[in-house]
Design a protein around this motif. Sequence first.
Motif, PDB file in Angstrom:
ATOM      1  N   ASN A   1      -6.666   4.544   4.447  1.00 47.47           N
ATOM      2  CA  ASN A   1      -5.595   5.520   4.371  1.00 47.47           C
ATOM      3  C   ASN A   1      -5.958   6.647   3.410  1.00 47.47           C
ATOM      4  OD1 ASN A   1      -3.225   6.921   4.059  1.00 47.47           O
ATOM      5  ND2 ASN A   1      -1.944   5.089   4.153  1.00 47.47           N
TER       6      ASN A   1
ATOM      7  N   LEU B   1      -4.350   7.139  -0.025  1.00 48.96           N
ATOM      8  CA  LEU B   1      -4.593   6.234  -1.122  1.00 48.96           C
ATOM      9  C   LEU B   1      -5.798   6.643  -1.953  1.00 48.96           C
ATOM     10  CD1 LEU B   1      -3.931   2.855   0.671  1.00 48.96           C
ATOM     11  CD2 LEU B   1      -2.347   4.284  -0.610  1.00 48.96           C
TER      12      LEU B   1
ATOM     13  N   PRO C   1      -5.190   2.951  -6.315  1.00 51.66           N
ATOM     14  CA  PRO C   1      -5.139   1.950  -5.264  1.00 51.66           C
ATOM     15  C   PRO C   1      -5.982   2.361  -4.081  1.00 51.66           C
ATOM     16  CG  PRO C   1      -3.163   3.262  -5.236  1.00 51.66           C
ATOM     17  CD  PRO C   1      -3.945   3.701  -6.438  1.00 51.66           C
TER      18      PRO C   1
ATOM     19  N   LEU D   1      -0.753  -7.444  -4.016  1.00 49.81           N
ATOM     20  CA  LEU D   1      -2.109  -7.073  -3.616  1.00 49.81           C
ATOM     21  C   LEU D   1      -3.184  -7.751  -4.454  1.00 49.81           C
ATOM     22  CD1 LEU D   1      -1.938  -3.227  -2.907  1.00 49.81           C
ATOM     23  CD2 LEU D   1      -2.191  -5.073  -1.250  1.00 49.81           C
TER      24      LEU D   1
ATOM     25  N   SER E   1     -10.235  -1.942   4.397  1.00 50.92           N
ATOM     26  CA  SER E   1      -9.721  -2.985   5.279  1.00 50.92           C
ATOM     27  C   SER E   1     -10.658  -3.266   6.420  1.00 50.92           C
ATOM     28  CB  SER E   1      -8.358  -2.552   5.840  1.00 50.92           C
ATOM     29  OG  SER E   1      -7.898  -3.487   6.775  1.00 50.92           O
TER      30      SER E   1
ATOM     31  N   SER F   1      -7.747   0.490  -0.112  1.00 51.35           N
ATOM     32  CA  SER F   1      -7.990  -0.710   0.663  1.00 51.35           C
ATOM     33  C   SER F   1      -9.108  -0.463   1.638  1.00 51.35           C
ATOM     34  CB  SER F   1      -6.720  -1.114   1.418  1.00 51.35           C
ATOM     35  OG  SER F   1      -6.987  -2.201   2.252  1.00 51.35           O
TER      36      SER F   1
ATOM     37  N   GLN G   1       0.827  -1.204   0.000  1.00 51.21           N
ATOM     38  CA  GLN G   1       0.000   0.000   0.000  1.00 51.21           C
ATOM     39  C   GLN G   1       0.862   1.255   0.000  1.00 51.21           C
ATOM     40  OE1 GLN G   1      -2.987  -0.028  -0.656  1.00 51.21           O
ATOM     41  NE2 GLN G   1      -4.148  -1.671   0.321  1.00 51.21           N
ATOM     42  N   GLU G   2       1.945   1.214   0.761  1.00 53.14           N
ATOM     43  CA  GLU G   2       2.852   2.363   0.796  1.00 53.14           C
ATOM     44  C   GLU G   2       3.562   2.536  -0.546  1.00 53.14           C
ATOM     45  OE1 GLU G   2       4.772   2.730   5.050  1.00 53.14           O
ATOM     46  OE2 GLU G   2       4.148   0.660   4.680  1.00 53.14           O
TER      47      GLU G   2
ATOM     48  N   ARG H   1     -13.890   4.364  -1.365  1.00 52.96           N
ATOM     49  CA  ARG H   1     -12.678   3.883  -0.701  1.00 52.96           C
ATOM     50  C   ARG H   1     -12.627   4.370   0.736  1.00 52.96           C
ATOM     51  NH1 ARG H   1     -10.455   5.861  -4.051  1.00 52.96           N
ATOM     52  NH2 ARG H   1      -9.851   4.155  -5.388  1.00 52.96           N
TER      53      ARG H   1
END
Length: 553
Positions: free
Chosen positions: A508, A511, A525, A102, A529, A527, A71-72, A505
């Motif tokens: 983070n 992102l 991108p 991913l 989560s 996530s 992700q980073e 989304r």
Amino acid sequence: MYMSFQCLEEARQVFDWMPHRDIVSWTTLISGYSQWGCVDAASEVFELMPERNSVSWNAMIAAYVRSNRFQEAFALFDRMLSKEAVLDKYVAASMLSACTGLGAVNQGEWIRGYIDKNGIQLDSKLATAIIDMYCKCGYIEKAFEVFNGLAQKGISSWNSMIGGLALHGKGMAAIELLNEMERKAVVAPDYITFVNVLSACAHSGLVEEGRHYFRYMTEVHGIEPGSEHFGCMVDILGRAGMLEEARELINKMPMTPDASVLGALLGACRIHGEIELGVQIGKKVIELEPHNSGRYVLLANIYAKAGRWEDVARLRKLMNDRGVKKAPGFSMIELDGVVNEFIAGGRAHPQAQEIYAKVDEVLEQVRKVGYVPDMDGVVHDIEEEEEEREKPLYYHSEKLAIGFGLLKTKPGETLRITKNLRVCKDCHTELCMVVISSCFVDMASESSFRQLDKNLSHRWLLSTVKFICICNPVANKMVEKHAESLTDISCWLEITSKGIESTERIGNPSLERNSAPPECERPAPGSASSRVDDTEENNHSQCSDCSPQHSLV
């Protein structure tokens, strides 16, 4: 020099004393830190850089990728594009590896499109990265398209393609590709080639073929088997139940067997119920890898299967005393360029209520065609109620990812789910029953459903009369038993994808979707989560249903 010998403090002192630091010196320090796993230190240096070029961007992106901080890597890649830095073949290769990690195939497709549009040279390394990405994201056909389109195929390209076939349980296809490689005689098979071929035999139940190529590599190509080859051979024999032969092979090894070799035998003992041998090997493996949680979990499952609850408790205490933490299993599904991540029992997703309702709906339907929770992979206390022990199985991460996928896609679409661990026996059984019940099947056409993990790809081809699972022939026999009634079953099973609009989304904020170059829109991108608790699904490091016997695609 200092970095080469892991003298990080001395290297930093020399850097600080430099009167003039150019991009080369900054990038060298970043690469040195990342080489020894000091990714946070590398990131601090990167943020201090007064100017950057594509080499420095790639050095930091590659550092994140190597440490599995995908992700980073994506976030930094977005920053790089916003600065209008050049995306060269080295950055592309690093980001394709992040896409692989991913399961973000849409991102990988965008990068491949950028490569084609901007005339970036498709060298062996970059081609291998594309092939690897497609293979590990479930697109074996596209991987073959790239492979066959290469004007020159290097050894890494051949190995990547053979390894991809192994991952998908296509053992005979992997052997055929090896034969083609030998016929063309442009490059000779190497050490890794035969690791992949033997792995393909293991994942396809090809015992005799495995024995043949284990000898063949030495007799024909002069390649002496290493620990990895022995590990594959032990895996082949162990999956087939030939535990005594596997143990004899280990005893004949010219080198000391490492944890991976013994771990293959340990997994086979777990599958085939060889308690005493499993305990003996399990203790040795834990001695070799005292901080690997999976080894403890596998041995604990063997103890639990034998009803040795005191040994289970002692092993748990040993883990606590040594500070060993069980890494939670997680599953990811990419939809509309957004990577959604789930863990077992997690409820952080904004649509958690709908997801759990869909999972419950699926479970209710598959029970009607004979599904019973498989408790074999669960380490449990003998005094627990059966119903309580079943609950964790119902909400494993792959089930949640499937539920989310059904909510967000239209009938006939393909769901691709990536796991960091193997699929447990219960989840595999339920998925087979889901297919049998035609819950996911568009009755007018053939559909496909795919579940992937990092060790083995699970693929199902579905239709009203066809179900093929590369994981176990038992599933195919189950379909033969139910094939005549599939049409009738589908009439009263109405679980379908609703195709509702995708969620925004979450997670983070760095992102969020960024604008791509005007000539090519790139999915961003992200996530969603649901990793919010310590519910564990790592108690199934290796299960019998992760042993494909046939490749019928």
